[in-house]
Scaffold this motif. Structure first.
Motif, PDB file in Angstrom:
ATOM      1  N   GLN A  74       3.713   4.811  37.555  1.00 57.93           N
ATOM      2  CA  GLN A  74       4.019   3.494  37.005  1.00 57.93           C
ATOM      3  C   GLN A  74       4.531   2.624  38.148  1.00 57.93           C
ATOM      4  N   ASP A  75       4.070   1.398  38.214  1.00 57.06           N
ATOM      5  CA  ASP A  75       4.522   0.467  39.245  1.00 57.06           C
ATOM      6  C   ASP A  75       4.368  -0.932  38.685  1.00 57.06           C
ATOM      7  N   SER A  76       5.487  -1.554  38.345  1.00 55.33           N
ATOM      8  CA  SER A  76       5.437  -2.855  37.699  1.00 55.33           C
ATOM      9  C   SER A  76       6.649  -3.671  38.127  1.00 55.33           C
ATOM     10  N   PHE A 101      16.782  14.410  26.251  1.00 46.79           N
ATOM     11  CA  PHE A 101      15.894  13.247  26.290  1.00 46.79           C
ATOM     12  C   PHE A 101      16.747  11.991  26.525  1.00 46.79           C
ATOM     13  N   GLY A 102      16.210  11.054  27.271  1.00 41.21           N
ATOM     14  CA  GLY A 102      16.898   9.786  27.502  1.00 41.21           C
ATOM     15  C   GLY A 102      17.955   9.815  28.583  1.00 41.21           C
ATOM     16  N   PRO A 103      17.760  10.567  29.667  1.00 36.85           N
ATOM     17  CA  PRO A 103      18.773  10.543  30.734  1.00 36.85           C
ATOM     18  C   PRO A 103      18.869   9.154  31.361  1.00 36.85           C
ATOM     19  N   VAL A 104      20.070   8.807  31.819  1.00 35.82           N
ATOM     20  CA  VAL A 104      20.319   7.507  32.442  1.00 35.82           C
ATOM     21  C   VAL A 104      21.016   7.695  33.781  1.00 35.82           C
ATOM     22  N   GLY A 105      20.949   6.684  34.619  1.00 34.78           N
ATOM     23  CA  GLY A 105      21.610   6.709  35.918  1.00 34.78           C
ATOM     24  C   GLY A 105      20.700   6.111  36.969  1.00 34.78           C
ATOM     25  N   PRO A 106      21.008   6.204  38.216  1.00 35.85           N
ATOM     26  CA  PRO A 106      22.058   7.015  38.828  1.00 35.85           C
ATOM     27  C   PRO A 106      23.413   6.326  38.864  1.00 35.85           C
ATOM     28  N   CYS A 107      23.422   5.021  38.530  1.00 39.64           N
ATOM     29  CA  CYS A 107      24.655   4.243  38.560  1.00 39.64           C
ATOM     30  C   CYS A 107      24.468   3.050  37.639  1.00 39.64           C
ATOM     31  N   ILE A 108      25.501   2.254  37.539  1.00 46.31           N
ATOM     32  CA  ILE A 108      25.421   0.997  36.800  1.00 46.31           C
ATOM     33  C   ILE A 108      25.504  -0.138  37.811  1.00 46.31           C
ATOM     34  N   ALA A 109      24.502  -0.995  37.806  1.00 45.52           N
ATOM     35  CA  ALA A 109      24.551  -2.227  38.586  1.00 45.52           C
ATOM     36  C   ALA A 109      25.066  -3.301  37.637  1.00 45.52           C
ATOM     37  N   THR A 110      26.170  -3.935  37.979  1.00 43.32           N
ATOM     38  CA  THR A 110      26.729  -4.932  37.078  1.00 43.32           C
ATOM     39  C   THR A 110      25.840  -6.165  37.034  1.00 43.32           C
ATOM     40  N   ALA A 111      26.068  -6.972  36.024  1.00 48.41           N
ATOM     41  CA  ALA A 111      25.305  -8.204  35.882  1.00 48.41           C
ATOM     42  C   ALA A 111      25.479  -9.079  37.124  1.00 48.41           C
ATOM     43  N   LYS A 112      26.642  -9.025  37.765  1.00 49.26           N
ATOM     44  CA  LYS A 112      26.880  -9.793  38.995  1.00 49.26           C
ATOM     45  C   LYS A 112      26.032  -9.257  40.148  1.00 49.26           C
ATOM     46  N   ASP A 113      25.769  -7.926  40.139  1.00 46.39           N
ATOM     47  CA  ASP A 113      24.964  -7.303  41.196  1.00 46.39           C
ATOM     48  C   ASP A 113      23.492  -7.683  41.097  1.00 46.39           C
ATOM     49  N   LEU A 114      23.037  -7.983  39.899  1.00 40.46           N
ATOM     50  CA  LEU A 114      21.618  -8.294  39.666  1.00 40.46           C
ATOM     51  C   LEU A 114      21.501  -9.671  39.017  1.00 40.46           C
ATOM     52  N   PRO A 115      21.548 -10.718  39.816  1.00 37.21           N
ATOM     53  CA  PRO A 115      21.521 -12.064  39.234  1.00 37.21           C
ATOM     54  C   PRO A 115      20.243 -12.393  38.485  1.00 37.21           C
ATOM     55  N   ASP A 116      19.109 -11.723  38.819  1.00 41.57           N
ATOM     56  CA  ASP A 116      17.866 -11.970  38.093  1.00 41.57           C
ATOM     57  C   ASP A 116      17.233 -10.648  37.667  1.00 41.57           C
ATOM     58  N   PRO A 117      17.698 -10.069  36.567  1.00 39.94           N
ATOM     59  CA  PRO A 117      17.143  -8.787  36.115  1.00 39.94           C
ATOM     60  C   PRO A 117      15.703  -8.893  35.630  1.00 39.94           C
ATOM     61  N   GLN A 118      15.174 -10.103  35.527  1.00 33.87           N
ATOM     62  CA  GLN A 118      13.786 -10.291  35.097  1.00 33.87           C
ATOM     63  C   GLN A 118      12.836 -10.396  36.280  1.00 33.87           C
ATOM     64  N   ASP A 119      13.273  -9.920  37.446  1.00 31.35           N
ATOM     65  CA  ASP A 119      12.393  -9.893  38.615  1.00 31.35           C
ATOM     66  C   ASP A 119      12.755  -8.702  39.503  1.00 31.35           C
ATOM     67  N   LEU A 120      12.597  -7.504  38.958  1.00 36.37           N
ATOM     68  CA  LEU A 120      12.910  -6.275  39.682  1.00 36.37           C
ATOM     69  C   LEU A 120      11.714  -5.333  39.640  1.00 36.37           C
ATOM     70  N   ARG A 121      11.401  -4.751  40.777  1.00 36.81           N
ATOM     71  CA  ARG A 121      10.326  -3.760  40.799  1.00 36.81           C
ATOM     72  C   ARG A 121      10.808  -2.507  40.067  1.00 36.81           C
ATOM     73  N   ILE A 122       9.945  -1.940  39.250  1.00 39.08           N
ATOM     74  CA  ILE A 122      10.255  -0.715  38.512  1.00 39.08           C
ATOM     75  C   ILE A 122       9.110   0.261  38.719  1.00 39.08           C
ATOM     76  N   GLN A 123       9.475   1.495  39.097  1.00 38.69           N
ATOM     77  CA  GLN A 123       8.466   2.514  39.368  1.00 38.69           C
ATOM     78  C   GLN A 123       8.865   3.829  38.705  1.00 38.69           C
ATOM     79  N   CYS A 124       7.846   4.638  38.437  1.00 38.95           N
ATOM     80  CA  CYS A 124       8.061   6.015  38.005  1.00 38.95           C
ATOM     81  C   CYS A 124       7.137   6.894  38.836  1.00 38.95           C
ATOM     82  N   ARG A 125       7.712   7.976  39.339  1.00 38.81           N
ATOM     83  CA  ARG A 125       6.938   8.945  40.108  1.00 38.81           C
ATOM     84  C   ARG A 125       7.017  10.301  39.419  1.00 38.81           C
ATOM     85  N   LEU A 126       5.888  10.987  39.379  1.00 40.24           N
ATOM     86  CA  LEU A 126       5.801  12.342  38.846  1.00 40.24           C
ATOM     87  C   LEU A 126       5.399  13.247  39.998  1.00 40.24           C
ATOM     88  N   ASN A 127       6.317  14.121  40.369  1.00 34.57           N
ATOM     89  CA  ASN A 127       6.098  15.020  41.509  1.00 34.57           C
ATOM     90  C   ASN A 127       5.706  14.250  42.762  1.00 34.57           C
TER      91      ASN A 127
END
Length: 147
Positions: free
Chosen positions: A81-83, A50-76
């Motif tokens: 989820q799309d937010s 439970f709780g897998p993480v990845g696929p990589c780490i985006a550094t804080a420099k790579d994501l200057p605004d982490p409060q404005d990123l599309r996030i999705q979850c797909r099942l099959n």
């Protein structure tokens, strides 16, 4: 959120200074344990795999605004989820400030920030994909535990 350094009692306005980077997490839950077990949320989210993480780490420099990123979850392959991270109930600096008042955060500690609406059951053979803009796709097959 992945922490950069040891910190405690972090002020909201200083929280970004303590962030190393960001990654995706598949926040898997065993609902029957969460609702019927005295240990509830802890055990229901803490089983092996439970709780897998990845696929990589985006550094804080790579994501200057982490409060404005599309996030999705797909099942099959179907989007369940799309937010966007701008819809988080608590902003990342607020979360870090709150958590760091409870205990010391250490380098590499990870804080899961929440789940958009659209959670549902998963079964053996399913494939779950969690995608966050600027980070990538975490892809997990669902497999029943073998004795």
């Amino acid at each position: 959120v992945i922490m950069r350094d040891r910190c405690r009692n972090v002020r909201i306005e200083e929280a970004h200074e303590h962030i190393f980077g960001f990654t995706c997490m598949n926040d898997v839950s065993q609902r029957n344990l969460q609702t019927r077990d005295r240990s509830g949320w802890f055990r229901g989210k803490s089983l092996d795999t439970f709780g897998p993480v990845g696929p990589c780490i985006a550094t804080a420099k790579d994501l200057p605004d982490p409060q404005d990123l599309r996030i999705q979850c797909r099942l099959n392959g179907v989007t369940v989820q799309d937010s966007n991270t701008r819809h988080m109930i608590f902003k990342i600096p607020e979360i870090i400030a709150f958590v760091s008042k409870q205990f010391t955060l250490m380098p590499g500690d990870m804080i899961a920030t929440g789940t958009p609406s659209g959670v549902g059951p998963i079964r053996h053979g399913d494939v779950v994909e969690v995608e966050i803009e600027g980070i990538g796709i975490l892809r997990n097959p669902v497999m029943e535990e073998q004795d």
